[in-house]
Design a protein around this motif. Structure first.
Motif, PDB file in Angstrom:
ATOM      1  N   ALA A   1     -36.246   5.517 -21.752  1.00 51.65           N
ATOM      2  CA  ALA A   1     -35.650   5.625 -23.087  1.00 51.65           C
ATOM      3  C   ALA A   1     -34.708   4.462 -23.373  1.00 51.65           C
ATOM      4  O   ALA A   1     -34.642   3.962 -24.505  1.00 51.65           O
ATOM      5  CB  ALA A   1     -34.894   6.950 -23.205  1.00 51.65           C
ATOM      6  N   THR A   2     -33.997   4.011 -22.352  1.00 52.13           N
ATOM      7  CA  THR A   2     -33.075   2.881 -22.517  1.00 52.13           C
ATOM      8  C   THR A   2     -33.839   1.620 -22.912  1.00 52.13           C
ATOM      9  O   THR A   2     -33.443   0.885 -23.828  1.00 52.13           O
ATOM     10  CB  THR A   2     -32.296   2.624 -21.215  1.00 52.13           C
TER      11      THR A   2
ATOM     12  N   ALA B   1     -36.762   9.372 -17.049  1.00 47.05           N
ATOM     13  CA  ALA B   1     -36.851   9.462 -18.510  1.00 47.05           C
ATOM     14  C   ALA B   1     -35.802   8.595 -19.193  1.00 47.05           C
ATOM     15  O   ALA B   1     -36.089   7.915 -20.199  1.00 47.05           O
ATOM     16  CB  ALA B   1     -36.682  10.924 -18.938  1.00 47.05           C
ATOM     17  N   ILE B   2     -34.580   8.586 -18.675  1.00 45.44           N
ATOM     18  CA  ILE B   2     -33.488   7.836 -19.321  1.00 45.44           C
ATOM     19  C   ILE B   2     -33.706   6.332 -19.181  1.00 45.44           C
ATOM     20  O   ILE B   2     -33.436   5.569 -20.121  1.00 45.44           O
ATOM     21  CB  ILE B   2     -32.127   8.263 -18.729  1.00 45.44           C
TER      22      ILE B   2
ATOM     23  N   LEU C   1     -35.202   2.004 -26.475  1.00 48.76           N
ATOM     24  CA  LEU C   1     -34.135   1.876 -27.471  1.00 48.76           C
ATOM     25  C   LEU C   1     -33.697   0.428 -27.615  1.00 48.76           C
ATOM     26  O   LEU C   1     -33.429  -0.048 -28.727  1.00 48.76           O
ATOM     27  CB  LEU C   1     -32.944   2.748 -27.063  1.00 48.76           C
TER      28      LEU C   1
ATOM     29  N   PHE D   1     -27.624   3.593 -20.412  1.00 50.26           N
ATOM     30  CA  PHE D   1     -28.071   4.058 -21.727  1.00 50.26           C
ATOM     31  C   PHE D   1     -26.887   4.063 -22.695  1.00 50.26           C
ATOM     32  O   PHE D   1     -27.025   3.697 -23.866  1.00 50.26           O
ATOM     33  CB  PHE D   1     -28.666   5.464 -21.597  1.00 50.26           C
TER      34      PHE D   1
END
Length: 333
Positions: free
Chosen positions: A148-149, A144-145, A152, A91
């Motif tokens: 999200a990565t 979650a990360i 994004l 991330f």
């Protein structure tokens, strides 16, 4: 009148056996022997293995996992585990690439540092404030990360070319040995964290919390604060790993280092740090990282399929944990 002197008792066979046994049971001894044996075996299997160029390659290939393994060591020393540390670093590469394009590389590095520290602090806060198991917290954070990565990044990669972002991939020579600033940075991270663990009160508290949290609390150690600080430091280290990743491959890829979390745990466990906390250190982790690097490099040179390499690594992890269990039982007696 002379005072009789007491003769020093000669060391007995039992004493010698105990001394030898303590050496053989030392975590660093086992991992060091494993590394030496692996080097000897692969040197026999492939004439290309035992060369300066190949050893330089092993170090360069180990940079990102080696740096992240330091963060994993700190967390495991507190009897926790972090399944999200690799995801935080990936991330971080996306944030670094996008932020640098918007506000410049220097501010991009600062923003990435803040983001990685915030994610580490969030993990530590959930563990300490809500008393949730680190495994569950970081597993949820990992899921979650990763999502999200990709959101994004828009599921695309971001090439980077700025000299500051790729600086850690810059190579230089020490005599006839060629290396990179990423390797130097990795070793500096080990030196700094190793010093903090062995020479500061904070380091003693980390070991105390992992070894016996109740006794540490009764001794005046602020256990929650210590655990939270470890996750914060892990966030800082994840940012350094993200920077090193762009130096290694100047391309921010949301799908990179998918097995980083497991590989860091592998390096830590093989290096002799106990999964139950309170025992181990970063020197063992460095050796464990090199063992994994040597294993993968040697098997690749020997023409072994990557799937078999994963099997060999998995067997090594199980064996290391089994040895740790046996040593703990003997120590408890």
């Amino acid at each position: 009148m002379t005072t009789p002197t007491m003769a020093t008792p000669a060391p007995t066979a039992t004493t010698s056996r105990r001394g030898l046994g303590s050496i053989l049971q030392a975590p660093l001894f086992g991992s060091s022997v494993a590394l030496i044996v692996a080097i000897i075996v692969f040197s026999i299997l492939s004439p290309r293995f035992l060369t300066l160029g190949n050893f330089s390659l092993i170090f360069q290939q180990s940079v990102v996992i080696g740096i992240l393994a330091v963060a994993q060591t700190l967390i495991i020393l507190t009897a926790g585990i972090d399944l999200s540390i690799g995801a935080i670093a990936v991330f971080g590469t996306i944030v670094l690439a996008q932020a640098s394009g918007a506000v410049g590389p220097a501010l991009g590095l600062l923003i990435t540092l803040l983001v990685c520290v915030a994610l580490g602090t969030l993990n530590g806060g959930l563990v300490t404030a809500l008393h949730l198991p680190p495994f569950i917290v970081t597993l949820g954070a990992f899921t979650a990360i990763v999502a999200a990565t990709r959101l994004l990044a828009g599921s695309q990669t971001y090439p980077v070319s700025d000299p500051l972002l790729t600086f850690l991939g810059t190579s230089f020579s020490i005599g006839s040995f060629r290396t990179t600033y990423g390797v130097v940075t990795m070793l500096l991270v080990y030196v700094v964290v190793g010093y903090a663990l062995t020479q500061t009160a904070w380091g003693k508290h980390v070991y105390a919390v992992g070894g016996n949290p109740l006794a540490a609390r009764l001794s005046g150690v602020k256990t929650n604060r210590t655990i939270l600080s470890v996750y914060v430091v892990a966030g800082v280290i994840a940012m350094i790993a993200a920077w090193a990743a762009l130096g290694r491959i100047p391309n921010a890829d949301p799908n990179a280092y998918q097995n980083a979390n497991l590989e860091t745990i592998t390096a830590v466990v093989i290096g002799g740090t106990s999964l139950f906390g309170g025992r181990g250190g970063v020197l063992g982790t460095l050796i464990g990282t090199l063992i994994v690097g040597v294993l993968r490099n040697g098997l690749t040179l020997a023409g072994v399929d990557s799937l078999y390499q994963n099997i060999a690594t998995g067997v090594l992890v199980v064996a290391a944990v089994a040895v740790d269990q046996v040593m703990r039982r003997r120590t408890a007696r």
